[in-house]
Design a protein around this motif. Structure first.
Motif, PDB file in Angstrom:
ATOM      1  N   MET A   1     -19.580   0.688  20.087  1.00  0.00           N
ATOM      2  CA  MET A   1     -18.593  -0.348  20.005  1.00  0.00           C
ATOM      3  C   MET A   1     -17.225   0.315  19.863  1.00  0.00           C
ATOM      4  SD  MET A   1     -17.624  -3.138  17.090  1.00  0.00           S
ATOM      5  CE  MET A   1     -19.104  -3.821  16.619  1.00  0.00           C
ATOM      6  N   SER A   2     -16.275  -0.084  20.706  1.00  0.00           N
ATOM      7  CA  SER A   2     -14.936   0.479  20.603  1.00  0.00           C
ATOM      8  C   SER A   2     -14.049  -0.446  19.786  1.00  0.00           C
ATOM      9  CB  SER A   2     -14.336   0.687  21.992  1.00  0.00           C
ATOM     10  OG  SER A   2     -14.134  -0.560  22.605  1.00  0.00           O
ATOM     11  N   ARG A   3     -13.127   0.154  19.071  1.00  0.00           N
ATOM     12  CA  ARG A   3     -12.205  -0.622  18.245  1.00  0.00           C
ATOM     13  C   ARG A   3     -10.894  -0.790  18.983  1.00  0.00           C
ATOM     14  NH1 ARG A   3     -12.399   1.464  12.226  1.00  0.00           N
ATOM     15  NH2 ARG A   3     -10.501   0.277  12.291  1.00  0.00           N
ATOM     16  N   GLN A   4     -10.275  -1.936  18.822  1.00  0.00           N
ATOM     17  CA  GLN A   4      -9.017  -2.229  19.481  1.00  0.00           C
ATOM     18  C   GLN A   4      -7.821  -1.607  18.760  1.00  0.00           C
ATOM     19  OE1 GLN A   4      -8.753  -3.699  22.421  1.00  0.00           O
ATOM     20  NE2 GLN A   4     -10.966  -3.694  22.480  1.00  0.00           N
ATOM     21  N   GLY A   5      -7.900  -1.480  17.456  1.00  0.00           N
ATOM     22  CA  GLY A   5      -6.784  -0.947  16.682  1.00  0.00           C
ATOM     23  C   GLY A   5      -7.112  -0.992  15.212  1.00  0.00           C
ATOM     24  N   PRO A   6      -6.136  -0.691  14.388  1.00  0.00           N
ATOM     25  CA  PRO A   6      -6.387  -0.700  12.948  1.00  0.00           C
ATOM     26  C   PRO A   6      -6.668  -2.097  12.429  1.00  0.00           C
ATOM     27  CG  PRO A   6      -4.076  -0.237  13.416  1.00  0.00           C
ATOM     28  CD  PRO A   6      -4.779  -0.305  14.723  1.00  0.00           C
ATOM     29  N   VAL A   7      -7.544  -2.154  11.470  1.00  0.00           N
ATOM     30  CA  VAL A   7      -7.898  -3.417  10.824  1.00  0.00           C
ATOM     31  C   VAL A   7      -6.893  -3.672   9.704  1.00  0.00           C
ATOM     32  CG1 VAL A   7      -9.683  -4.602   9.496  1.00  0.00           C
ATOM     33  CG2 VAL A   7     -10.329  -3.049  11.343  1.00  0.00           C
ATOM     34  N   PRO A   8      -6.293  -4.879   9.648  1.00  0.00           N
ATOM     35  CA  PRO A   8      -5.355  -5.152   8.553  1.00  0.00           C
ATOM     36  C   PRO A   8      -6.026  -4.947   7.202  1.00  0.00           C
ATOM     37  CG  PRO A   8      -5.255  -6.876  10.207  1.00  0.00           C
ATOM     38  CD  PRO A   8      -6.415  -5.988  10.563  1.00  0.00           C
ATOM     39  N   GLY A   9      -5.335  -4.259   6.312  1.00  0.00           N
ATOM     40  CA  GLY A   9      -5.887  -3.989   4.993  1.00  0.00           C
ATOM     41  C   GLY A   9      -6.705  -2.709   4.921  1.00  0.00           C
ATOM     42  N   GLU A  10      -6.956  -2.067   6.045  1.00  0.00           N
ATOM     43  CA  GLU A  10      -7.730  -0.824   6.051  1.00  0.00           C
ATOM     44  C   GLU A  10      -6.844   0.326   5.567  1.00  0.00           C
ATOM     45  OE1 GLU A  10     -11.004   1.008   8.988  1.00  0.00           O
ATOM     46  OE2 GLU A  10      -9.075   0.603   9.918  1.00  0.00           O
ATOM     47  N   ILE A  11      -7.395   1.142   4.667  1.00  0.00           N
ATOM     48  CA  ILE A  11      -6.659   2.259   4.081  1.00  0.00           C
ATOM     49  C   ILE A  11      -7.473   3.531   4.279  1.00  0.00           C
ATOM     50  CG2 ILE A  11      -5.749   3.256   1.944  1.00  0.00           C
ATOM     51  CD1 ILE A  11      -5.356   0.392   0.937  1.00  0.00           C
ATOM     52  N   TYR A  12      -6.813   4.566   4.775  1.00  0.00           N
ATOM     53  CA  TYR A  12      -7.440   5.869   4.925  1.00  0.00           C
ATOM     54  C   TYR A  12      -7.085   6.719   3.705  1.00  0.00           C
ATOM     55  CZ  TYR A  12      -7.648   4.349   9.781  1.00  0.00           C
ATOM     56  OH  TYR A  12      -7.863   3.626  10.927  1.00  0.00           O
ATOM     57  N   ILE A  13      -8.087   7.411   3.155  1.00  0.00           N
ATOM     58  CA  ILE A  13      -7.897   8.271   1.984  1.00  0.00           C
ATOM     59  C   ILE A  13      -8.308   9.688   2.360  1.00  0.00           C
ATOM     60  CG2 ILE A  13      -8.583   8.702  -0.404  1.00  0.00           C
ATOM     61  CD1 ILE A  13      -7.173   6.075  -0.177  1.00  0.00           C
ATOM     62  N   GLU A  14      -7.468  10.655   1.961  1.00  0.00           N
ATOM     63  CA  GLU A  14      -7.770  12.060   2.220  1.00  0.00           C
ATOM     64  C   GLU A  14      -7.593  12.857   0.935  1.00  0.00           C
ATOM     65  OE1 GLU A  14      -6.310  14.530   5.775  1.00  0.00           O
ATOM     66  OE2 GLU A  14      -4.892  14.971   4.158  1.00  0.00           O
TER      67      GLU A  14
ATOM     68  N   VAL B   1      -5.500  18.451  -6.878  1.00  0.00           N
ATOM     69  CA  VAL B   1      -6.008  17.769  -5.688  1.00  0.00           C
ATOM     70  C   VAL B   1      -4.891  16.866  -5.175  1.00  0.00           C
ATOM     71  CG1 VAL B   1      -7.711  16.155  -4.763  1.00  0.00           C
ATOM     72  CG2 VAL B   1      -8.374  17.762  -6.531  1.00  0.00           C
ATOM     73  N   LYS B   2      -4.583  17.009  -3.911  1.00  0.00           N
ATOM     74  CA  LYS B   2      -3.589  16.157  -3.267  1.00  0.00           C
ATOM     75  C   LYS B   2      -4.349  15.013  -2.594  1.00  0.00           C
ATOM     76  CE  LYS B   2      -0.331  16.266   0.563  1.00  0.00           C
ATOM     77  NZ  LYS B   2       0.254  17.130   1.600  1.00  0.00           N
ATOM     78  N   VAL B   3      -4.026  13.781  -2.972  1.00  0.00           N
ATOM     79  CA  VAL B   3      -4.690  12.608  -2.414  1.00  0.00           C
ATOM     80  C   VAL B   3      -3.664  11.833  -1.600  1.00  0.00           C
ATOM     81  CG1 VAL B   3      -6.027  10.537  -2.902  1.00  0.00           C
ATOM     82  CG2 VAL B   3      -6.204  12.509  -4.423  1.00  0.00           C
ATOM     83  N   THR B   4      -3.975  11.636  -0.328  1.00  0.00           N
ATOM     84  CA  THR B   4      -3.092  10.906   0.572  1.00  0.00           C
ATOM     85  C   THR B   4      -3.746   9.580   0.913  1.00  0.00           C
ATOM     86  OG1 THR B   4      -2.365  13.008   1.521  1.00  0.00           O
ATOM     87  CG2 THR B   4      -1.853  11.016   2.768  1.00  0.00           C
ATOM     88  N   ALA B   5      -2.963   8.501   0.815  1.00  0.00           N
ATOM     89  CA  ALA B   5      -3.440   7.170   1.192  1.00  0.00           C
ATOM     90  C   ALA B   5      -2.533   6.650   2.298  1.00  0.00           C
ATOM     91  CB  ALA B   5      -3.420   6.224  -0.003  1.00  0.00           C
ATOM     92  N   ILE B   6      -3.131   6.173   3.396  1.00  0.00           N
ATOM     93  CA  ILE B   6      -2.379   5.693   4.544  1.00  0.00           C
ATOM     94  C   ILE B   6      -2.844   4.289   4.893  1.00  0.00           C
ATOM     95  CG2 ILE B   6      -1.765   6.121   6.961  1.00  0.00           C
ATOM     96  CD1 ILE B   6      -2.698   9.065   6.436  1.00  0.00           C
ATOM     97  N   ASP B   7      -1.898   3.365   5.018  1.00  0.00           N
ATOM     98  CA  ASP B   7      -2.212   2.016   5.468  1.00  0.00           C
ATOM     99  C   ASP B   7      -2.351   2.057   6.983  1.00  0.00           C
ATOM    100  OD1 ASP B   7      -2.453  -0.902   5.178  1.00  0.00           O
ATOM    101  OD2 ASP B   7      -0.550  -0.922   6.270  1.00  0.00           O
ATOM    102  N   ALA B   8      -3.501   1.641   7.491  1.00  0.00           N
ATOM    103  CA  ALA B   8      -3.794   1.752   8.918  1.00  0.00           C
ATOM    104  C   ALA B   8      -2.880   0.888   9.775  1.00  0.00           C
ATOM    105  CB  ALA B   8      -5.249   1.394   9.177  1.00  0.00           C
ATOM    106  N   SER B   9      -2.535  -0.289   9.323  1.00  0.00           N
ATOM    107  CA  SER B   9      -1.756  -1.189  10.170  1.00  0.00           C
ATOM    108  C   SER B   9      -0.270  -0.873  10.194  1.00  0.00           C
ATOM    109  CB  SER B   9      -1.980  -2.643   9.759  1.00  0.00           C
ATOM    110  OG  SER B   9      -1.606  -2.837   8.430  1.00  0.00           O
ATOM    111  N   THR B  10       0.291  -0.350   9.095  1.00  0.00           N
ATOM    112  CA  THR B  10       1.727  -0.068   9.048  1.00  0.00           C
ATOM    113  C   THR B  10       2.052   1.413   9.188  1.00  0.00           C
ATOM    114  OG1 THR B  10       1.754   0.180   6.651  1.00  0.00           O
ATOM    115  CG2 THR B  10       2.143  -2.038   7.526  1.00  0.00           C
ATOM    116  N   GLY B  11       1.096   2.282   8.883  1.00  0.00           N
ATOM    117  CA  GLY B  11       1.348   3.714   8.929  1.00  0.00           C
ATOM    118  C   GLY B  11       2.068   4.243   7.700  1.00  0.00           C
ATOM    119  N   ILE B  12       2.277   3.381   6.703  1.00  0.00           N
ATOM    120  CA  ILE B  12       2.921   3.825   5.466  1.00  0.00           C
ATOM    121  C   ILE B  12       1.978   4.770   4.733  1.00  0.00           C
ATOM    122  CG2 ILE B  12       3.793   3.085   3.218  1.00  0.00           C
ATOM    123  CD1 ILE B  12       4.720   0.507   4.567  1.00  0.00           C
TER     124      ILE B  12
END
Length: 77
Positions: free
Chosen positions: A1-14, A22-33
């Protein structure tokens, strides 16, 4: 299944260890903040993750445009 784009409210954590920290990065998928928090490597990863997510949500709220006046209330000039 292919995704069309970021899901609103989805957050990436690294997590990236840097020496004793430990450096923790959080990125909002829809805004890129993106925000970063740094904590001790012995801290619970869930605590660092929660801190990063709270910081991200606060930043998103701060950068959100002001709400438009409701048409029912009208606008006082």
């Amino acid at each position: 299944m292919s995704r069309q784009g970021p899901v609103p409210g989805e957050i990436y954590i690294e997590f990236h260890p840097v020496g004793q920290q430990v450096k923790v990065t959080a990125i909002d998928a829809s805004t890129g903040i993106e925000v970063v928090v740094i904590g001790p490597s012995k801290a619970a990863s869930a605590d660092l993750k929660n801190l990063a997510v709270r910081k991200l949500l606060r930043r998103i709220e701060r950068e959100a445009p002001p709400a438009a006046p409701s048409p029912a209330r009208g606008r006082v000039v």
